[in-house]
Design an enzyme around this catalytic site. Structure first.
Site, short mmCIF file in Angstrom:
data_model
loop_
_atom_site.label_atom_id
_atom_site.label_comp_id
_atom_site.label_asym_id
_atom_site.label_seq_id
_atom_site.Cartn_x
_atom_site.Cartn_y
_atom_site.Cartn_z
N CYS A 240 50.91 45.27 49.43
CA CYS A 240 51.92 44.15 49.44
C CYS A 240 53.46 44.70 49.70
O CYS A 240 54.27 44.05 50.05
CB CYS A 240 51.76 43.38 48.33
SG CYS A 240 52.12 44.03 46.75
N LYS B 235 38.81 38.03 36.61
CA LYS B 235 38.19 37.91 38.02
C LYS B 235 38.58 39.00 38.84
O LYS B 235 39.62 38.43 39.51
CB LYS B 235 38.38 36.40 38.11
CG LYS B 235 36.94 36.00 39.19
CD LYS B 235 36.78 36.51 40.21
CE LYS B 235 37.56 36.06 41.50
NZ LYS B 235 37.26 36.90 42.69
C1 UN1 Z 1 50.24 46.32 45.84
O1 UN1 Z 1 50.52 46.66 46.89
O2 UN1 Z 1 50.10 45.41 45.45
O3 UN1 Z 1 54.56 50.86 45.06
C2 UN1 Z 1 51.28 47.21 44.93
C3 UN1 Z 1 53.62 50.53 45.56
C4 UN1 Z 1 52.29 50.81 44.28
C5 UN1 Z 1 52.05 49.30 44.16
C6 UN1 Z 1 51.57 48.37 45.37
N1 UN1 Z 1 52.69 51.62 43.40
O4 UN1 Z 1 53.35 50.54 46.67
#
Ligand code: UN1
Length: 493
Positions: free
Chosen positions: A282, A174
């Site tokens: 994130c 999803k």
């Molecule tokens: C995310 O923000 O969900 O290191 C993952 C990083 C990326 C992955 C981020 N390669 O910011």
């Protein structure tokens, strides 16, 4: 307008009640990408039934053969990289140079998983008895539900889908309703690579579809990337139903800059960490902790460089910062700016939308910097998921680490220092799943464990070898070739 469909048992199908939603380009609200099925429980039921039926044959397909299919998928991602990157940028906004990297993470994940199909190591261990052998191997779990965010529309789903498949599981995916087109291409690529029908199903929709997937008794595992609030809710349902769940949730990642750091390097790091993907990662650098000896100097450098960042449509090669994903997120960011001001932090850059010229049709928000941010403030503690950087002053190395750790999240972290002792102490003492030394908080590589502690995760790690832990159960086997009853713990004296 293009009409997209769910993919269930290898066939394109509308939602059972015919409902749809639109997907709109965040850089230009006049550009509608298409309509997608607004699915519900009935559609999830069909997809889970298809995945359950396909599991019978897929789990018996030799793992190296499963790996071969994923290697071909990697080749096709490579072949379609440029086209797919542009599709991703059009629907979620980040500049094409970033979406190319997003696709590359999936390519790397496919090639890693392809060779893992020839490993998936178990253990053979001495028995405590004579003429007896103990061994253990991995088995697939069953139907896995995958629910992901929009900000890495190919990379993050690939971290779950590709390892789950090589381990012999089947999937109902999803995707985020803000990045459904990318998910559609993901399915096309797996099909072209030779994945049998029903092994990978895509059901588009919003909360109703996600909830039905989590609730489904035939779904053995949920892999989720998204907000901490939703993740905790999913965990409570999975807990009650005794199903496995792997959660990747929020972050409030800090970059520390010590007074002995290479300031130019630290500056480049924070600009990329805070404003790359418009701060919508994130792993984004949302807090900057600066040693007091260089506080004013570094802030001045930062403002002069951040002012020059070029906002725009990510399809334009000169764009450095794309739009925010949607109107809802735009008002959330604006609201945090108001909160920051009310709390007494000083907004020294940005703080509002950018509607100049072509930007008027999109969700653009100026790179924003707050200084003199204290741990008591919400903008220090809460994830904003936008181009907003909160800057705090540290009086010492110990104070900087303490500030970094005053946080409910624990995903990524970074320290810029030339002092090797401080770097090693930081590696040990910063409370986060990932720590970068002299590099920004973003930049995870596909073959390394990815995940966080505290409010960020629930003990699992994606990426590299750790992903295979999530998607397998252990089978332990004892083979007694003594020809007599041997009682463990009793006859072994
Ligand atoms: C995310 O923000 O969900 O290191 C993952 C990083 C990326 C992955 C981020 N390669 O910011």
């Amino acid at each position: 307008m293009q009409e997209f469909l769910n993919i269930i048992d290898g066939k394109g199908v509308q939602s059972s009640n015919g409902a749809t939603f639109q997907n709109i380009n965040p850089a230009n609200s006049n550009d509608i990408i298409g309509t997608f099925p607004l699915s519900g429980k009935t559609d999830i039921d069909m997809a889970v039934a298809s995945a359950k039926a396909a599991f019978k044959a897929w789990k018996l397909t030799p793992a190296p053969k499963r790996g071969d299919i994923l290697r071909k998928a990697g080749d096709i991602f490579e072949r379609r990289k440029e086209e797919l990157s542009r599709i991703m940028t059009r629907e979620m906004g980040k500049p094409v140079f970033e979406t190319r990297g997003d696709v590359q993470e999936a390519i790397d994940t496919c090639y890693y998983a392809a060779t893992e199909g020839r490993r998936l190591f178990g253990y053979t261990v001495p028995s405590e008895m004579h003429n007896k052998m103990n061994l253990s191997f991995r088995t697939p779990i069953g139907v896995c539900g995958v629910i992901t965010a929009w900000n890495f529309p190919i990379a993050v789903p690939s971290w779950k889908i590709i390892p789950a498949l090589v381990c012999g599981n089947t999937i109902v995916f999803k995707p985020s309703d803000d990045a459904p087109h990318s998910a559609q291409i993901f399915a096309e690529i797996l099909e072209e690579a030779g994945l049998p029908a029903g092994v990978f199903n895509v059901v588009h929709g919003k909360v109703e579809a996600g909830a039905a997937l989590v609730d489904h008794p035939d779904v053995a595992l949920i892999g989720f990337t998204g907000s901490t609030a939703t993740g905790k809710h999913i965990a409570s349902i999975c807990g009650a139903m005794n199903k496995r769940c792997s959660l990747e949730m929020g972050g409030k990642n800090a970059q520390i800059v010590m007074d002995d750091a290479n300031l130019e390097l630290a500056l480049e790091g924070v600009l990329w960490g805070a404003f790359g993907t418009t701060g919508q990662r994130c792993t984004a650098t949302s807090r900057l902790i600066i040693h007091e000896a260089i506080y004013d100097e570094f802030i001045n450098l930062l403002i002069s460089r951040a002012t020059k960042l070029k906002l725009g449509n990510g399809l334009d090669d000169t764009t450095q910062v794309g739009p925010v994903i949607n109107e809802r997120q735009l008002s959330k960011i604006q609201n945090y700016v108001t909160i920051g001001r009310e709390e007494g932090a000083l907004c020294v850059l940005g703080g509002d939308r950018d509607t100049n010229g072509d930007l008027a049709h999109g969700n653009f928000f100026k790179p924003t910097i707050f200084i003199d941010v204290l741990p008591s403030m919400r903008i220090f503690m809460e994830e904003i998921f936008g181009p907003v950087l909160s800057v705090s002053k540290a009086t010492s190395f110990e104070h900087a680490i303490e500030l970094a750790n005053i946080c409910d999240y624990g995903l990524s972290s970074s320290i810029y220092t030339a002092n090797v002792d401080a770097a090693f102490q930081a590696m040990r003492d910063i409370e986060a799943g990932i720590t970068y030394i002299n590099a920004p908080t973003i930049g995870a590589e596909a073959h390394m464990p990815f995940g966080g502690i505290k409010g960020t995760g629930n003990g699992h790690r994606e990426g590299g070898w750790t992903a295979f832990e999530i998607f397998t159960e252990w089978k332990t086997v004892y083979i007694d070739y003594s020809g007599r009853l041997q009682k463990a713990q009793i006859d072994n004296q």
